[in-house]
Design a protein around this motif. Structure first.
Motif, short mmCIF file in Angstrom:
data_model
loop_
_atom_site.label_atom_id
_atom_site.label_comp_id
_atom_site.label_asym_id
_atom_site.label_seq_id
_atom_site.Cartn_x
_atom_site.Cartn_y
_atom_site.Cartn_z
N LYS A 63 0.83 -1.20 0.00
CA LYS A 63 0.00 0.00 0.00
C LYS A 63 0.86 1.26 0.00
N PHE A 77 -2.00 -0.78 -10.24
CA PHE A 77 -2.68 -2.05 -9.99
C PHE A 77 -1.63 -3.09 -9.65
N ASN A 100 -6.38 -12.60 -1.79
CA ASN A 100 -7.26 -12.04 -0.77
C ASN A 100 -7.05 -12.71 0.58
N TYR A 104 -4.06 -9.47 0.51
CA TYR A 104 -3.94 -8.46 -0.54
C TYR A 104 -5.30 -8.23 -1.20
N ASN A 105 -5.86 -7.06 -1.00
CA ASN A 105 -7.13 -6.70 -1.63
C ASN A 105 -7.21 -5.18 -1.73
N THR A 106 -8.32 -4.68 -2.23
CA THR A 106 -8.42 -3.24 -2.46
C THR A 106 -8.40 -2.44 -1.16
N THR A 109 -4.51 -2.74 0.28
CA THR A 109 -3.44 -2.22 -0.58
C THR A 109 -3.81 -0.92 -1.29
N CYS A 111 -5.48 -0.54 -4.05
CA CYS A 111 -5.60 -0.62 -5.52
C CYS A 111 -6.12 -1.99 -5.94
N GLN A 112 -6.50 -2.09 -7.21
CA GLN A 112 -7.06 -3.31 -7.75
C GLN A 112 -5.97 -4.35 -8.03
#
Length: 374
Positions: A63, A77, A100, A104-106, A109, A111-112
């Motif tokens: 992030k 991304f 996920n 690690y997910n939106t 972090t 972002c996509q």
């Protein structure tokens, strides 16, 4: 070629400053702001780790990099490509679930996540390799090549085949589609384990060479027609197809360097290695053994070859961790001491070949100046 600059900061933090701030400061000191990010798609290539592995990078570090890119006007991304082997990242749905579950997910972090080579690992671009000796055209995940700017964010650790995994491994092997990984790992053809085949015909539907037929309700791969792309491996839901002929490590190392060249050539790139949780093997394992070396610090550079060389040199100066694969090997009375931490941890590797070949084809230089950032 003149020396490249590699920027370094350790993990020491005084009250009022944390390592995420230090990472962003490191990137700025290394010159990331010289890249024009405004309105650009930015691929941040990382390794999400296999389910069960706890050594991959914490999402907070990811992030910090994504936030910095957004601060500079970019559209970041996260990306990685599907694996060649069976596991929890063989196709995009599994891969996204794995990312996920590993944190690690939106939300974590900012972002996509886009899997670089698509749902089945077949969405690729063939990229001519400048100065390539082993690979004429590298097969790279399309989303990665669609990005305007490329950033490698790598967990620097040991590796059972390449000695260590750093920037070049993260880029070269990590950005290859399933066919690209097959090309780097093996010159042979996949085989069918007849005891596992369920006669579903999915592999034959995926094969672009009409190389798979069914005999007695079992898949059969015709080697004279097979191109060795590995797409059938990803298509099989029962892990009945695998590659059995692996190239020697030196050849793998050189192909990997050429794949990294294909990804980085002709566009802005920036590279970050975090030397922490230095496990003896790749994050592709569904476990992580105890670190072989202590946490050392964060490194950044525009040159991936100099970056990996600097990280390797720093590792060589560190003392082995007790109760680790490395210290256990060194304690054996008949152990042949290589005076090389990566070789003493995994004695069948040859990590220098990657850097030598990468320098030879113009990916970067092994000569560097280390700039410490406080």
């Amino acid at each position: 070629m003149e020396k490249a600059k590699v920027y370094f900061t350790d993990f020491r933090c005084r009250p009022g400053k944390n390592n995420l701030q230090k990472l962003q400061k490191l990137c700025k000191k290394a010159g990331i702001e010289r890249i024009n990010f405004e309105g650009k798609f930015v691929a941040i290539k990382m390794h999400f780790g296999e389910l069960g592995c706890l050594a991959s990078l914490r999402p907070q570090y990811v992030k910090a990099v994504a936030d910095l890119v957004k601060e500079l006007g970019g559209r970041p991304f996260l990306t990685d490509c599907n694996t060649l082997y069976p596991g929890s990242r063989k196709h995009a749905l599994e891969h996204l679930d794995c990312a996920n579950l590993n944190g690690y997910n939106t939300v974590t972090t900012g972002c996509q996540i886009i899997i670089g080579d698509g749902l089945r690992g077949t969405d690729e671009v063939e990229v001519p390799v400048k100065n390539g000796e082993y690979v004429e055209k590298a097969k790279i995940g399309r989303a990665i090549m669609d990005a305007d700017v490329f950033i490698s964010l790598a967990h620097f650790k040991g590796h059972e085949m390449t000695g260590f995994g750093g920037a070049i491994k993260n880029i070269g092997m990590g950005c290859g589609s399933r066919a690209g990984k097959m090309e780097q790992h093996s010159s042979g053809k996949p085989k069918v384990d007849e005891s596992k085949c369920k006669n579903c015909h999915r592999c034959a539907q995926e094969c672009g060479s009409d190389a798979i037929t069914y005999e007695n309700n079992v898949a059969h791969i015709h080697e004279d027609l097979c191109k060795g792309c590995g797409r059938c491996i990803g298509a099989c839901a029962f892990d009945a197809i695998e590659t059995v002929e692996w190239d020697a490590n030196e050849k793998l190392d050189r192909k990997m360097a050429e794949y990294a060249q294909a990804v980085c050539q002709d566009r802005p790139c920036f590279h970050i290695n975090l030397v922490m949780d230095v496990s003896p093997n790749c994050d592709c394992h569904a476990e992580n053994d105890a670190p072989i070396l202590p946490d050392i610090g964060m490194f950044a550079s525009f040159d991936p070859v100099a970056l990996d060389q600097a990280c390797a040199d720093a590792c060589m100066k560190a003392a082995p961790m007790p109760n680790s694969q490395l210290s256990d090997n060194l304690a054996k009375p008949d152990w042949h001491h290589h005076h090389d931490h990566f070789l003493d941890s995994n004695p069948n590797v040859d990590w220098k070949t990657t850097l030598e070949h990468a320098e030879k084809i113009g990916l970067g230089t092994r000569e560097y100046e280390l700039v410490c950032v406080r």
